[in-house]
Design a protein around this motif. Structure first.
Motif, PDB file in Angstrom:
ATOM      1  N   VAL A  64       0.861  -1.180   0.000  1.00  0.00           N
ATOM      2  CA  VAL A  64       0.000   0.000   0.000  1.00  0.00           C
ATOM      3  C   VAL A  64       0.896   1.227   0.000  1.00  0.00           C
ATOM      4  CG1 VAL A  64      -1.681   1.286   1.391  1.00  0.00           C
ATOM      5  CG2 VAL A  64      -1.873  -1.182   1.185  1.00  0.00           C
ATOM      6  N   SER A  65       0.494   2.275  -0.706  1.00  0.00           N
ATOM      7  CA  SER A  65       1.263   3.516  -0.731  1.00  0.00           C
ATOM      8  C   SER A  65       1.266   4.175   0.648  1.00  0.00           C
ATOM      9  CB  SER A  65       0.663   4.489  -1.747  1.00  0.00           C
ATOM     10  OG  SER A  65       0.807   3.994  -3.049  1.00  0.00           O
ATOM     11  N   ARG A  66       2.303   4.977   0.871  1.00  0.00           N
ATOM     12  CA  ARG A  66       2.352   5.722   2.143  1.00  0.00           C
ATOM     13  C   ARG A  66       1.053   6.513   2.325  1.00  0.00           C
ATOM     14  NH1 ARG A  66       5.326   8.910   4.380  1.00  0.00           N
ATOM     15  NH2 ARG A  66       5.319  10.581   2.877  1.00  0.00           N
ATOM     16  N   LYS A  67       0.641   7.192   1.281  1.00  0.00           N
ATOM     17  CA  LYS A  67      -0.646   7.890   1.248  1.00  0.00           C
ATOM     18  C   LYS A  67      -1.431   7.288   0.089  1.00  0.00           C
ATOM     19  CE  LYS A  67       1.565  12.218   2.443  1.00  0.00           C
ATOM     20  NZ  LYS A  67       1.802  13.575   1.943  1.00  0.00           N
ATOM     21  N   GLN A  68      -2.436   6.496   0.390  1.00  0.00           N
ATOM     22  CA  GLN A  68      -3.177   5.784  -0.653  1.00  0.00           C
ATOM     23  C   GLN A  68      -4.354   6.596  -1.185  1.00  0.00           C
ATOM     24  OE1 GLN A  68      -2.280   2.531  -1.852  1.00  0.00           O
ATOM     25  NE2 GLN A  68      -3.666   3.184  -3.452  1.00  0.00           N
ATOM     26  N   LEU A  69      -5.224   7.040  -0.281  1.00  0.00           N
ATOM     27  CA  LEU A  69      -6.422   7.754  -0.715  1.00  0.00           C
ATOM     28  C   LEU A  69      -6.927   8.669   0.382  1.00  0.00           C
ATOM     29  CD1 LEU A  69      -9.226   6.367   0.662  1.00  0.00           C
ATOM     30  CD2 LEU A  69      -8.536   4.536  -0.848  1.00  0.00           C
ATOM     31  N   ALA A  70      -7.764   9.608  -0.025  1.00  0.00           N
ATOM     32  CA  ALA A  70      -8.405  10.514   0.923  1.00  0.00           C
ATOM     33  C   ALA A  70      -9.882  10.619   0.576  1.00  0.00           C
ATOM     34  CB  ALA A  70      -7.763  11.897   0.882  1.00  0.00           C
ATOM     35  N   LEU A  71     -10.707  10.620   1.607  1.00  0.00           N
ATOM     36  CA  LEU A  71     -12.149  10.841   1.467  1.00  0.00           C
ATOM     37  C   LEU A  71     -12.448  12.184   2.122  1.00  0.00           C
ATOM     38  CD1 LEU A  71     -13.144   7.258   2.527  1.00  0.00           C
ATOM     39  CD2 LEU A  71     -13.551   8.221   0.269  1.00  0.00           C
ATOM     40  N   MET A  72     -13.051  13.097   1.360  1.00  0.00           N
ATOM     41  CA  MET A  72     -13.306  14.440   1.864  1.00  0.00           C
ATOM     42  C   MET A  72     -14.793  14.759   1.820  1.00  0.00           C
ATOM     43  SD  MET A  72     -10.047  15.948  -0.136  1.00  0.00           S
ATOM     44  CE  MET A  72     -10.351  14.730  -1.395  1.00  0.00           C
ATOM     45  N   ALA A  73     -15.281  15.288   2.919  1.00  0.00           N
ATOM     46  CA  ALA A  73     -16.688  15.662   3.009  1.00  0.00           C
ATOM     47  C   ALA A  73     -16.917  16.988   2.299  1.00  0.00           C
ATOM     48  CB  ALA A  73     -17.103  15.782   4.474  1.00  0.00           C
TER      49      ALA A  73
END
Length: 186
Positions: A64-73
């Motif tokens: 997995v990448s160090r930072k894989q994904l972000a979910l933003m409201a």
């Protein structure tokens, strides 16, 4: 018993249910608050990745990448309903949202039910609406069956067997040969 007319009523928080699947989940999900609702400020993204210093939600997997994904409201203008965008933070890996591939820093608005895939992971993200505008909840759950299998995504379709009962006659590759005697090629 007297009830105060000035008491604050508790707001219902939008819940982002993230159901995770991996073919070998041993120790991968240990750092996640599984099956516990986690209250999140709406301004803060839900970041998922390998690096604890960069992501509050960690997957213990070197693939997995160090930072894989972000979910933003976010909220649409004039709306109180909270929705979510997903952004791919991985420079090397691609991810898919409902079959649409996203490259590095590309994003997509999530529907109420979204299938996210990256590497050997599948995530079914479900949004349960609420009325609070400042916070939402995140609930991580582990799945034993891939969500794509339950949703019929990427599963081979079966073809009906013709009246002869011969399975070999039920499937044929497309060709330029007419399939009926009265068909003509142009």
């Amino acid at each position: 018993m007297a009830v105060s007319q000035t008491a604050d009523t508790e707001e219902l928080l939008t819940c982002l249910r993230i159901q995770l699947y991996h073919s070998d989940p041993q120790n991968i999900f240990n750092s996640l608050p599984m099956n516990n609702r986690f209250k999140q400020e709406a301004e803060d993204p839900v970041r998922l990745g390998r690096a604890a210093e960069a992501c509050p939600f960690v997957l213990n997997d070197t693939k997995v990448s160090r930072k894989q994904l972000a979910l933003m409201a976010f909220r649409a203008p004039g709306s109180t309903e909270m929705h979510f965008n997903l952004q791919n933070l991985s420079r090397k890996g691609r991810l898919q949202v409902n079959g649409i591939e996203l490259g590095h820093l590309e994003g997509a608005e999530l529907p109420d039910k979204a299938l996210i895939r990256f590497g050997l992971y599948e995530m079914l993200v479900l949004r349960e609406p609420g009325d609070c505008e400042t916070h939402f909840e995140v609930l991580f759950e582990c799945r034993s069956v891939p969500p794509s299998q339950e949703m019929g995504v990427g599963v081979a379709r079966t073809v009906a067997v013709m009246e002869s009962g011969d399975v070999t006659l039920s499937w044929r590759e497309p060709s330029n040969v007419p399939s009926e005697s009265d068909e003509f090629l142009m």
